[in-house]
Design an enzyme around this catalytic site. Structure first.
Site, PDB file in Angstrom:
ATOM      1  N   HIS A 122       0.824  -1.158  -0.033  1.00  0.00           N
ATOM      2  CA  HIS A 122       0.094   0.113  -0.032  1.00  0.00           C
ATOM      3  C   HIS A 122       0.869   1.350  -0.170  1.00  0.00           C
ATOM      4  CE1 HIS A 122      -3.662  -2.368   1.794  1.00  0.00           C
ATOM      5  NE2 HIS A 122      -3.302  -2.649   0.482  1.00  0.00           N
ATOM      6  N   ALA A 181       0.977  -8.546  19.625  1.00  0.00           N
ATOM      7  CA  ALA A 181       2.017  -9.237  18.801  1.00  0.00           C
ATOM      8  C   ALA A 181       3.391  -8.863  19.554  1.00  0.00           C
ATOM      9  CB  ALA A 181       1.797  -8.515  17.224  1.00  0.00           C
TER      10      ALA A 181
HETATM   11  N1  APR Z   1      -1.406  -7.138  18.257  1.00  0.00           N
HETATM   12  C1  APR Z   1      -2.030  -7.956  17.519  1.00  0.00           C
HETATM   13  N2  APR Z   1      -3.223  -7.600  16.548  1.00  0.00           N
HETATM   14  C2  APR Z   1      -3.309  -6.281  16.729  1.00  0.00           C
HETATM   15  C3  APR Z   1      -2.792  -5.467  17.682  1.00  0.00           C
HETATM   16  C4  APR Z   1      -1.780  -5.745  18.521  1.00  0.00           C
HETATM   17  N3  APR Z   1      -0.948  -5.014  19.318  1.00  0.00           N
HETATM   18  N4  APR Z   1      -3.307  -4.189  17.592  1.00  0.00           N
HETATM   19  C5  APR Z   1      -4.425  -4.389  16.581  1.00  0.00           C
HETATM   20  N5  APR Z   1      -4.565  -5.569  16.367  1.00  0.00           N
HETATM   21  C6  APR Z   1      -5.330  -6.451  15.190  1.00  0.00           C
HETATM   22  C7  APR Z   1      -6.702  -5.850  15.388  1.00  0.00           C
HETATM   23  O1  APR Z   1      -7.648  -6.685  16.333  1.00  0.00           O
HETATM   24  C8  APR Z   1      -7.214  -5.930  13.759  1.00  0.00           C
HETATM   25  O2  APR Z   1      -7.784  -7.133  13.706  1.00  0.00           O
HETATM   26  O3  APR Z   1      -4.871  -5.838  14.071  1.00  0.00           O
HETATM   27  C9  APR Z   1      -5.917  -5.883  13.083  1.00  0.00           C
HETATM   28  C10 APR Z   1      -5.860  -4.607  12.087  1.00  0.00           C
HETATM   29  O4  APR Z   1      -6.787  -4.828  11.202  1.00  0.00           O
HETATM   30  P1  APR Z   1      -7.009  -3.267  10.478  1.00  0.00           P
HETATM   31  O5  APR Z   1      -7.193  -2.201  11.575  1.00  0.00           O
HETATM   32  O6  APR Z   1      -8.283  -3.886   9.447  1.00  0.00           O
HETATM   33  O7  APR Z   1      -5.711  -3.022   9.643  1.00  0.00           O
HETATM   34  P2  APR Z   1      -5.355  -3.958   8.125  1.00  0.00           P
HETATM   35  O8  APR Z   1      -5.686  -5.205   8.139  1.00  0.00           O
HETATM   36  O9  APR Z   1      -3.765  -3.562   8.222  1.00  0.00           O
HETATM   37  O10 APR Z   1      -6.248  -3.038   7.233  1.00  0.00           O
HETATM   38  C11 APR Z   1      -5.737  -3.213   5.770  1.00  0.00           C
HETATM   39  O11 APR Z   1      -7.129  -1.246   5.139  1.00  0.00           O
HETATM   40  O12 APR Z   1      -7.726   0.804   5.484  1.00  0.00           O
HETATM   41  C12 APR Z   1      -6.763   0.111   4.695  1.00  0.00           C
HETATM   42  O13 APR Z   1      -5.162   0.698   3.638  1.00  0.00           O
HETATM   43  C13 APR Z   1      -5.546   0.527   4.897  1.00  0.00           C
HETATM   44  O14 APR Z   1      -3.579  -0.956   4.887  1.00  0.00           O
HETATM   45  C14 APR Z   1      -4.932  -0.859   5.553  1.00  0.00           C
HETATM   46  C15 APR Z   1      -5.889  -2.115   5.034  1.00  0.00           C
END
Ligand code: APR
Length: 257
Positions: free
Chosen positions: A123, A240
């Site tokens: 991205h 994590a």
């Molecule tokens: N440890 C483990 N998991 C975590 C932690 C942590 N400290 N903090 C948050 N999470 C989990 C959340 O529960 C969630 O399920 O990480 C996940 C993040 O998911 P999203 O917020 O949807 O992020 P992501 O999957 O990267 O989104 C993909 O969406 O908006 C677009 O371009 C943006 O790259 C992004 C894409």
């Protein structure tokens, strides 16, 4: 920590120690412990803003969207964030010779800051700002100075065109080379480890499916459940930054045994 997830940590470490081609796939959840909010967690960005207000089309056509996008750019904690123990654990896996590459959806550059050398950014990245007309590239820190000096919607110094951070917005084409490379490596790995992603945004979320289709094992470290939990060999619903250091120290013990 280790006590509550001991069995999963042991099993994940065993899979990593035994694998030949590990791909780590990360999302915003790997960076929340660095102070960068995720998108769909309980306090995620899309619980505060409407993602449909920040599409590429709106950025091109709406001065108001450009103004708020640059405000968000300027305030983004990712610019000055530092890697957390999860990033350092993933960099350690590369130093141990166990990592084929990191495929990340994040734009915060924290895997490189932690020392990973083969990172595929699906991205884009916040590191640069690109002119949408002539393609001229600016370092984000330079554009942040213009914003601090009062510019609200910066334009290209070469051609006057619209500038945009080098991140991929909804509706913007994905980087072709990175997407093809990520698919190739996902289909070649024998262990695919997801860290901190809700696995709901495509085509990024196809990568773990490509790995499963190629016969790889799947491991997921994520606070909340994901649509692929049922197909994973190991699922760790944990922070994590707490779990991964335990996993890596167990991998080291197994590799030395
Ligand atoms: N440890 C483990 N998991 C975590 C932690 C942590 N400290 N903090 C948050 N999470 C989990 C959340 O529960 C969630 O399920 O990480 C996940 C993040 O998911 P999203 O917020 O949807 O992020 P992501 O999957 O990267 O989104 C993909 O969406 O908006 C677009 O371009 C943006 O790259 C992004 C894409």
């Amino acid at each position: 920590m280790a006590l509550t997830h001991g069995a999963e940590i042991q099993e994940l470490a065993r899979l990593i120690a035994a694998c030949q081609h590990l791909v780590v796939f990360t999302g915003a959840g790997v960076s929340t412990e660095s102070g960068i909010p995720d998108f769909r967690g309980p306090d995620g960005i899309w619980t505060k803003f409407n993602s449909s207000d920040f599409t590429f089309q709106k950025f091109l056509t709406s001065p108001e969207t450009r103004r708020t996008s640059w405000q968000r750019f300027r305030a983004n904690p990712a610019h000055d964030a530092q890697p957390n123990p999860a990033h350092h654990a993933i960099a350690e896996l590369e130093r141990l010779g166990k990592l084929d590459c990191v495929i990340t959806q994040n734009v915060d550059n924290l895997h490189e800051k932690a020392g990973n050398t083969h990172v595929i950014e699906l991205h884009g990245t916040l590191k640069w700002v690109i002119c949408l007309e002539c393609g001229h590239r600016y370092a984000s820190r330079e554009v942040r100075l213009w914003l601090e000096d009062g510019e609200t919607v910066p334009t290209c110094r070469e051609c006057g065109g619209l500038l945009k951070s080098a991140t991929v917005s909804f509706g913007q084409p994905m980087p072709e080379r990175e997407t093809a490379e990520a698919e190739r490596r996902s289909r070649r790995c024998d262990l695919f480890l997801v860290v901190g992603s809700s696995l709901v945004v495509y085509p990024a979320a196809f990568m773990p499916v490509y790995a499963l289709e190629a016969g790889a094992k799947l491991a997921i470290v994520n606070l909340q459940p994901t649509p692929l939990d049922q197909r994973a060999d190991v699922v760790l619903h944990a922070q994590a930054g707490e779990a991964l250091p335990h996993v890596v120290s167990e991998v080291k013990r197994l590799l030395e045994a």
